[in-house]
Motif scaffolding. Structure first.
Motif, PDB file in Angstrom:
ATOM      1  N   LYS A 154     -35.825 -14.795  16.621  1.00 53.70           N
ATOM      2  CA  LYS A 154     -36.563 -14.413  15.420  1.00 53.70           C
ATOM      3  C   LYS A 154     -36.847 -12.909  15.429  1.00 53.70           C
ATOM      4  O   LYS A 154     -37.055 -12.304  16.484  1.00 53.70           O
ATOM      5  CB  LYS A 154     -37.890 -15.172  15.325  1.00 53.70           C
ATOM      6  N   GLU A 155     -36.867 -12.329  14.254  1.00 54.81           N
ATOM      7  CA  GLU A 155     -37.220 -10.914  14.129  1.00 54.81           C
ATOM      8  C   GLU A 155     -38.740 -10.751  14.155  1.00 54.81           C
ATOM      9  O   GLU A 155     -39.475 -11.627  13.701  1.00 54.81           O
ATOM     10  CB  GLU A 155     -36.699 -10.344  12.814  1.00 54.81           C
ATOM     11  N   LEU A 156     -39.202  -9.608  14.651  1.00 57.69           N
ATOM     12  CA  LEU A 156     -40.628  -9.292  14.647  1.00 57.69           C
ATOM     13  C   LEU A 156     -40.858  -7.952  13.967  1.00 57.69           C
ATOM     14  O   LEU A 156     -40.200  -6.962  14.298  1.00 57.69           O
ATOM     15  CB  LEU A 156     -41.194  -9.243  16.070  1.00 57.69           C
ATOM     16  N   ILE A 157     -41.785  -7.936  13.024  1.00 57.90           N
ATOM     17  CA  ILE A 157     -42.216  -6.687  12.381  1.00 57.90           C
ATOM     18  C   ILE A 157     -43.667  -6.445  12.750  1.00 57.90           C
ATOM     19  O   ILE A 157     -44.532  -7.304  12.512  1.00 57.90           O
ATOM     20  CB  ILE A 157     -42.080  -6.768  10.853  1.00 57.90           C
ATOM     21  N   VAL A 158     -43.940  -5.313  13.370  1.00 53.67           N
ATOM     22  CA  VAL A 158     -45.311  -4.919  13.699  1.00 53.67           C
ATOM     23  C   VAL A 158     -45.778  -3.892  12.676  1.00 53.67           C
ATOM     24  O   VAL A 158     -45.154  -2.836  12.523  1.00 53.67           O
ATOM     25  CB  VAL A 158     -45.412  -4.334  15.121  1.00 53.67           C
ATOM     26  N   LEU A 159     -46.845  -4.219  11.964  1.00 59.76           N
ATOM     27  CA  LEU A 159     -47.463  -3.287  11.016  1.00 59.76           C
ATOM     28  C   LEU A 159     -48.546  -2.543  11.776  1.00 59.76           C
ATOM     29  O   LEU A 159     -49.578  -3.110  12.135  1.00 59.76           O
ATOM     30  CB  LEU A 159     -48.037  -4.055   9.819  1.00 59.76           C
ATOM     31  N   ASP A 160     -48.309  -1.268  12.038  1.00 59.55           N
ATOM     32  CA  ASP A 160     -49.131  -0.543  12.995  1.00 59.55           C
ATOM     33  C   ASP A 160     -50.443  -0.033  12.406  1.00 59.55           C
ATOM     34  O   ASP A 160     -50.570   0.152  11.185  1.00 59.55           O
ATOM     35  CB  ASP A 160     -48.341   0.639  13.570  1.00 59.55           C
ATOM     36  N   ARG A 161     -51.410   0.204  13.295  1.00 60.98           N
ATOM     37  CA  ARG A 161     -52.725   0.746  12.949  1.00 60.98           C
ATOM     38  C   ARG A 161     -53.154   1.728  14.029  1.00 60.98           C
ATOM     39  O   ARG A 161     -52.710   1.620  15.176  1.00 60.98           O
ATOM     40  CB  ARG A 161     -53.755  -0.386  12.801  1.00 60.98           C
ATOM     41  N   PRO A 162     -54.036   2.708  13.722  1.00 67.53           N
ATOM     42  CA  PRO A 162     -54.457   3.692  14.712  1.00 67.53           C
ATOM     43  C   PRO A 162     -55.225   3.066  15.877  1.00 67.53           C
ATOM     44  O   PRO A 162     -55.752   1.954  15.776  1.00 67.53           O
ATOM     45  CB  PRO A 162     -55.369   4.639  13.914  1.00 67.53           C
ATOM     46  N   ASN A 163     -55.292   3.804  16.965  1.00 62.15           N
ATOM     47  CA  ASN A 163     -56.094   3.418  18.128  1.00 62.15           C
ATOM     48  C   ASN A 163     -57.439   4.138  18.024  1.00 62.15           C
ATOM     49  O   ASN A 163     -57.505   5.363  18.120  1.00 62.15           O
ATOM     50  CB  ASN A 163     -55.366   3.836  19.405  1.00 62.15           C
ATOM     51  N   GLY A 226     -55.232  11.423  19.192  1.00 66.79           N
ATOM     52  CA  GLY A 226     -56.326  12.376  19.325  1.00 66.79           C
ATOM     53  C   GLY A 226     -57.140  12.532  18.065  1.00 66.79           C
ATOM     54  O   GLY A 226     -58.218  13.147  18.089  1.00 66.79           O
ATOM     55  N   GLN A 227     -56.639  11.986  16.961  1.00 67.63           N
ATOM     56  CA  GLN A 227     -57.362  12.070  15.689  1.00 67.63           C
ATOM     57  C   GLN A 227     -58.345  10.906  15.598  1.00 67.63           C
ATOM     58  O   GLN A 227     -57.958   9.750  15.738  1.00 67.63           O
ATOM     59  CB  GLN A 227     -56.364  12.011  14.535  1.00 67.63           C
TER      60      GLN A 227
END
Length: 388
Positions: A154-163, A226-227
């Protein structure tokens, strides 16, 4: 492929909103529908989401469902789909009341999607806000999702977010201390986004057996390491604000001791104390609190300690709080490490506990993990999406 009118309206509205707020506006991966909608349109989609999975102010599930995406299953991590379950509480399978889509828990006995649960799925979308600490279990859920996707094609799509706690610090996990609160040889504060961690898992071969997950990361726009980033919604019941998130990595090790971190109060991970440290003037009383902790440590007892709600949080990881309370316990001959193995699992090593018990100060203890930390930093560089 011809896109639906609802999709075009949603995408246009998100882009227009971003332009109106200026090009410096941070756009989450989930908000960049133009990047991933073509990858899921016409496919059977499973979502790994919780209450942080938002497009603007609307849940990702609702947004995709409303534009006609075929969502076959929802996978819920620790704390559940809406983030209302206590830490460590069993999250039950069920159905989403609005859409009727089946919900499968990935916390408890079933931490990894089964082949049967993925049989009616072409692509999995992962969108959960992390807080940058190794023992925060959402990246452990990510590991099992990636492994299941790799095993089942299966394909995986990660929708990213800041740390929001974007530091690299603390001891690196030793292999013999691998657990659900520490799956990889990374430090307590790993300095990565979820998307970068996913790339690292693939790149370093951590899925085992030569497995590689077919992975696509939709990066955050307008943010770099760093932001500062303040979360618009609490990532879990006991991390209600920026202060708790900033202190979390340094206070969570207390969970292996008899010192309360404020579970069962309105300010978890912002206070520390116990009934045995009454030399402090500040006190609080943990009580059963629905959605936070119904059976907190030292329930209905006065705990004396430190109020950290207004202190400047550490820029990284510190042992100072643990060492301060350990020394107080020693003077009173009270047992501090009531769950030593759990403390070691959180630390990723027994070295820290043994050094504390031998009377070493923080500077000496930190030297023991510096070599591993520098080696990790070199690995991390290979997978960064947002270099500063």
């Amino acid at each position: 492929m011809k896109h639906s009118i609802k999709y075009l309206i949603l995408t246009g509205w998100l882009i227009l909103t971003s332009l109106m707020q200026g090009y410096a506006q941070i756009r989450m991966g989930a908000e960049q529908t133009e990047c991933y909608f073509p990858l899921i349109e016409g496919k059977r989609v499973a979502l790994v989401v919780n209450q942080t999975s938002l497009i603007g102010e609307k849940h990702l599930l609702d947004s995709l469902y409303n534009i006609g995406i075929n969502i076959t299953r929802i996978f819920a991590p620790e704390h559940g789909l809406r983030g209302e379950a206590d830490a460590g509480a069993t999250v039950k399978d069920g159905k989403d009341t609005r859409t009727g889509i089946p919900i499968a828990s990935l916390y408890g006995k079933n931490k990894k999607p089964t082949p049967q649960q993925l049989a009616d799925t072409d692509v999995v979308v992962f969108d959960i806000q992390d807080v940058g600490a190794r023992f925060y279990t959402y990246i452990s859920t990510l590991y099992y999702i990636m492994q299941a996707c790799a095993e089942n094609g299966k394909e995986l799509i990660v929708l990213d977010r800041p740390n929001p706690c974007d530091y690299v610090d603390g001891p690196v996990l030793k292999p013999e201390y691998k657990s659900f609160v520490g799956m990889f040889p990374i430090p307590i504060l790993h300095g990565c986004t979820v998307g970068e961690i996913a790339r690292m898992i693939n790149g370093e071969g951590w899925l085992g057996n030569g497995l590689q997950c077919t992975l696509k990361v939709v990066s955050v726009s307008g943010w770099k390491h760093g932001q500062p980033y303040s979360l618009p919604v609490k990532p879990s019941p006991n991390l209600p604000n920026d202060q708790a998130i900033a202190l979390y990595a340094s206070l969570c090790p207390f969970e292996g001791t008899s010192v309360s971190v404020g579970r069962g109060t309105e300010f978890p991970f912002q206070v520390i104390g116990s009934p045995y440290t009454d030399s402090y003037s500040f006190r609080f009383m943990p009580r059963p609190l629905k959605g936070s902790d119904m059976n907190p440590m030292h329930k209905n007892k006065n705990c004396y300690g430190k109020d950290l709600r207004n202190v400047q949080p550490p820029k990284g990881f510190t042992l100072s709080y643990v060492l301060e309370f350990y020394r107080l316990y020693q003077k009173q001959t009270k047992e501090f490490f009531t769950r030593p193995h759990w403390f070691d699992l959180l630390m990723g090593t027994n070295q820290v506990r043994l050094d504390i018990q031998s009377g070493k100060d923080e500077a000496i203890i930190r030297k023991a993990w510096q070599k591993d930390l520098e080696e990790y930093k070199a690995i991390r560089k290979k997978y960064l999406l947002y270099p500063n």
